[in-house]
Write a protein that holds these residues in place. Structure first.
Motif, short mmCIF file in Angstrom:
data_model
loop_
_atom_site.label_atom_id
_atom_site.label_comp_id
_atom_site.label_asym_id
_atom_site.label_seq_id
_atom_site.Cartn_x
_atom_site.Cartn_y
_atom_site.Cartn_z
N UNK A 1 0.83 -1.20 0.00
CA UNK A 1 0.00 0.00 0.00
C UNK A 1 0.86 1.25 0.00
N UNK A 2 0.27 2.36 -0.35
CA UNK A 2 1.04 3.60 -0.45
C UNK A 2 1.30 4.16 0.94
N UNK A 3 2.50 4.60 1.15
CA UNK A 3 2.88 5.08 2.47
C UNK A 3 2.73 6.58 2.55
N UNK A 4 2.27 7.03 3.70
CA UNK A 4 2.19 8.48 3.96
C UNK A 4 3.58 9.01 4.25
N UNK A 5 4.09 9.99 3.52
CA UNK A 5 5.44 10.49 3.77
C UNK A 5 5.51 11.15 5.13
N UNK A 6 6.59 10.82 5.87
CA UNK A 6 6.70 11.34 7.22
C UNK A 6 6.99 12.81 7.26
N UNK A 7 7.96 13.27 6.50
CA UNK A 7 8.28 14.70 6.46
C UNK A 7 8.37 15.11 5.00
N UNK A 8 7.26 15.36 4.36
CA UNK A 8 7.26 15.60 2.92
C UNK A 8 7.97 16.89 2.58
N UNK A 74 -0.93 -0.58 8.02
CA UNK A 74 -1.85 0.15 7.13
C UNK A 74 -1.40 1.60 7.06
N UNK A 75 -1.45 2.14 5.86
CA UNK A 75 -1.10 3.54 5.68
C UNK A 75 -2.29 4.27 5.07
N UNK A 76 -2.45 5.54 5.44
CA UNK A 76 -3.55 6.33 4.90
C UNK A 76 -3.38 6.47 3.38
N UNK A 77 -4.42 6.14 2.67
CA UNK A 77 -4.35 6.16 1.22
C UNK A 77 -4.78 7.49 0.64
N UNK A 78 -5.69 8.18 1.28
CA UNK A 78 -6.14 9.47 0.80
C UNK A 78 -6.07 10.48 1.93
N UNK A 79 -6.04 11.74 1.57
CA UNK A 79 -6.00 12.79 2.58
C UNK A 79 -7.27 12.77 3.41
N UNK A 80 -8.42 12.51 2.77
CA UNK A 80 -9.69 12.46 3.49
C UNK A 80 -9.69 11.38 4.56
#
Length: 588
Positions: A1-8, A74-80
């Protein structure tokens, strides 16, 4: 799954999050197709009190135990999804496609006094939890108390029945059994079973069981739409008849005055809206704020219209957080609308600080929403609630504001100033403002503003009940055709009411119509917010600091945004009306 970047990073984060905004992030399990005996993941989401829908916590914040199967991150897939507090954690249960599981123990809870107190508190407050299988939500209750409220019982057996059609999952049902009394210093075994059954439900229709046609398509809903529609016809007819007859008389009177000689005109009794022709197009007070509000209102209308269209075409309720993700994406994409209407209006009113106006217009709504969210976030962190927004998500939202919304707003502002920023008023503006004569109390702008929002609110308040219920209770709103009709009705009623209010104001020789037309339409927000108090106290059983602050905080944001949108609609319609009547009259 797509990972939420920690410090984008700066621009990269904005671009990445905009891509993630669209609810199309597909991971392996989200292909929704399975081979026989392929792993099916049961995600545990959140747990919380039934009456406080937004007060949610991580499922394992209660002392539940985890199955023996290896963990899956699990990583958040969408901002919502990130903003709505979705906290999926792997249950540890071994489930395979079309492979029945007989009742089996998957873990054991060593119940000490502290854990028992946590479960008792949850049961007293009617906690229930949410799970997901193949994106299908499942709900279960933690436990129950006896009639006397002395003994408390925990449901320990999850009986899952999963329906499949071909190689897709189309139905999931959970039955909670195995009621066990909570006694300190004992061991409680948690068990589960899985039964697979063939289903005739089509994959496209698998969310239909979660909808409630008897509620949303009730006769009252149809009647309210019909009632509002009839009110629109009556109001439009009444306004047209009154204004046409009245304006025809005004034009005849003014034409007769033109034929008089100077002495007769001096002796005559001149009155009415023609007398303020030299001041009616005078710039409004505080033009910078005013033009920013108009631009923001036009953008909110564009966002509302586009999101409703998308929701009518696509079933956004089938993806977690997809409605919020779509709204944020559309808001960012429609930023040029804000810049165009706000920048052009500010230029026509002679404003010179256009860069400051652009910044205020671009950040007016985001600052209001983010400020409210920031305040509520402190309470969510104090409560350790899943609604606490992660730092990475905050950074992503800020990147969208600075590197997407602001540049697009700049583009719109430049276009607006160059294409429609020249003042082309039909009447010349006098150098010295005309004194405003005294008038009856009910013709004062303050009274007109207070009364102006009653009819627009009356046309939407039934729909407000259905929207509130879907957001604050456990209903899925899906009748977006109704919402589109209500939006059209609201626009027509708002324009009609503000035109009538402005006509009476100008007839009383008061040329302060810009702010009056905006605020008389925007006062709809006051009635919506007052209605939210009624809904909170009489239609819900919410309690606690977190849920109360969340409710009234975001209802204030919703009401303000609705008021700004109505105000902009009212002003735009009234501006066209004022320009029309002064174009058709002969001015010396």
């Amino acid at each position: 799954m797509r990972a939420l970047p920690g410090a984008p990073g700066v621009a990269a984060a904005a671009a990445l999050w905009l891509l993630l905004l669209l609810p199309r992030a597909q991971a392996d399990e989200h292909e929704h197709t399975y081979q026989d005996k392929e792993e099916v993941v049961l995600w545990m989401n959140t747990v919380g009190p039934y009456h406080n829908r937004q007060e949610t916590y991580k499922y394992f914040s209660l002392p539940f135990c985890v199955g023996s199967k290896r963990s899956i991150g699990h990583y958040h897939e969408t901002l919502g999804e990130a903003l709505q507090g979705v906290e999926l954690e792997f249950s540890g249960l071994d489930i395979k496609f079309k492979d029945d599981v007989m009742p089996a123990t998957y873990c054991e809870i060593d119940l000490d006094k502290e854990k028992r107190d946590a479960f008792v508190y949850a049961i007293k407050n009617h906690y229930w939890y949410q799970m997901y299988i193949d994106d299908l939500p499942i709900w279960g209750i933690v436990g129950e108390a006896d009639e006397n409220g002395e003994d408390y019982y925990l449901w320990t057996y999850k009986k899952l029945e999963i329906g499949f059609n071909g190689n897709r999952i189309v139905d999931v049902n959970l039955t909670s059994e195995g009621k066990v009394k909570l006694v300190p210093n004992t061991k409680i075994q948690m068990s589960y079973s899985v039964k697979w059954k063939k289903s005739d439900v089509k994959f496209e229709d698998r969310f239909d069981k979660y909808l409630d046609p008897s509620f949303f398509q009730h006769r009252i809903h149809w009647f309210s739409i019909f009632n509002s529609f009839m009110m629109v016809i009556f109001l439009v007819g009444l306004v047209s008849m009154i204004l046409m007859r009245t304006l025809r008389k005004d034009y005849a009177r003014y034409s007769k005055e033109e034929e008089m000689d100077d002495m007769d005109r001096d002796l005559g009794d001149e009155y009415g809206w023609k007398q303020v022709h030299g001041d009616v197009f005078r710039p409004s007070s505080h033009p910078l704020i005013f033009s920013s509000l108009i631009g923001s209102g036009c953008q909110i209308f564009a966002v509302s219209f586009i999101v409703i269209i998308v929701a009518m075409i696509e079933d956004l309720y089938t993806e977690r957080g997809s409605m919020l993700s779509t709204a944020i994406f559309v808001y960012a994409a429609t930023s040029p609308v804000n810049g165009y209407f706000g920048g052009s209006l500010y230029a026509r009113q002679g404003g010179r600080r256009w860069i400051k106006q652009m910044f205020i217009g671009a950040f007016l709504i985001p600052a209001m929403v983010c400020g409210t969210a920031f305040f509520i976030n402190f309470i969510a962190i104090y409560y350790h609630a899943s609604r606490a927004i992660p730092f990475g998500t905050m950074v992503a939202v800020c990147c969208i504001c600075f590197f997407v919304i602001l540049p697009l707003n700049l583009v719109g502002t430049i276009l607006g100033r160059n294409l429609s920023g020249q003042p082309n008023f039909p009447c010349r503006v006098n150098a010295v403002p005309r004194p405003i004569p005294e008038k009856k109390w009910f013709m004062e702008p303050a009274v007109i503003v207070c009364l102006g929002g009653i009819l627009p609110f009356g046309s939407i308040f039934i729909e407000m009940y259905f929207i509130f219920t879907s957001f604050w209770a456990y209903k899925i709103y899906y009748v977006y055709g109704f919402m589109m009709l209500v939006l059209v009705i609201l626009c027509i009623v708002t324009v009609c009411v503000t035109i009538v209010c402005t006509y009476f104001l100008l007839n009383a020789e008061d040329y302060r119509w810009q702010w009056t037309s905006f605020l008389s339409a925007a006062s709809t927000a006051i009635y919506v917010y007052m209605y939210s108090f009624y809904y909170y106290f009489f239609k819900t059983k919410m309690y606690g600091l977190f849920q109360t602050s969340f409710y009234f905080g975001y209802m204030a944001v919703f009401s303000t945004a609705l008021g700004i949108m109505c105000g902009a609609i009212g002003y735009m319609g009234t501006s066209a009306f004022v320009r029309k009547i002064y174009t058709n009259v002969k001015i010396d």
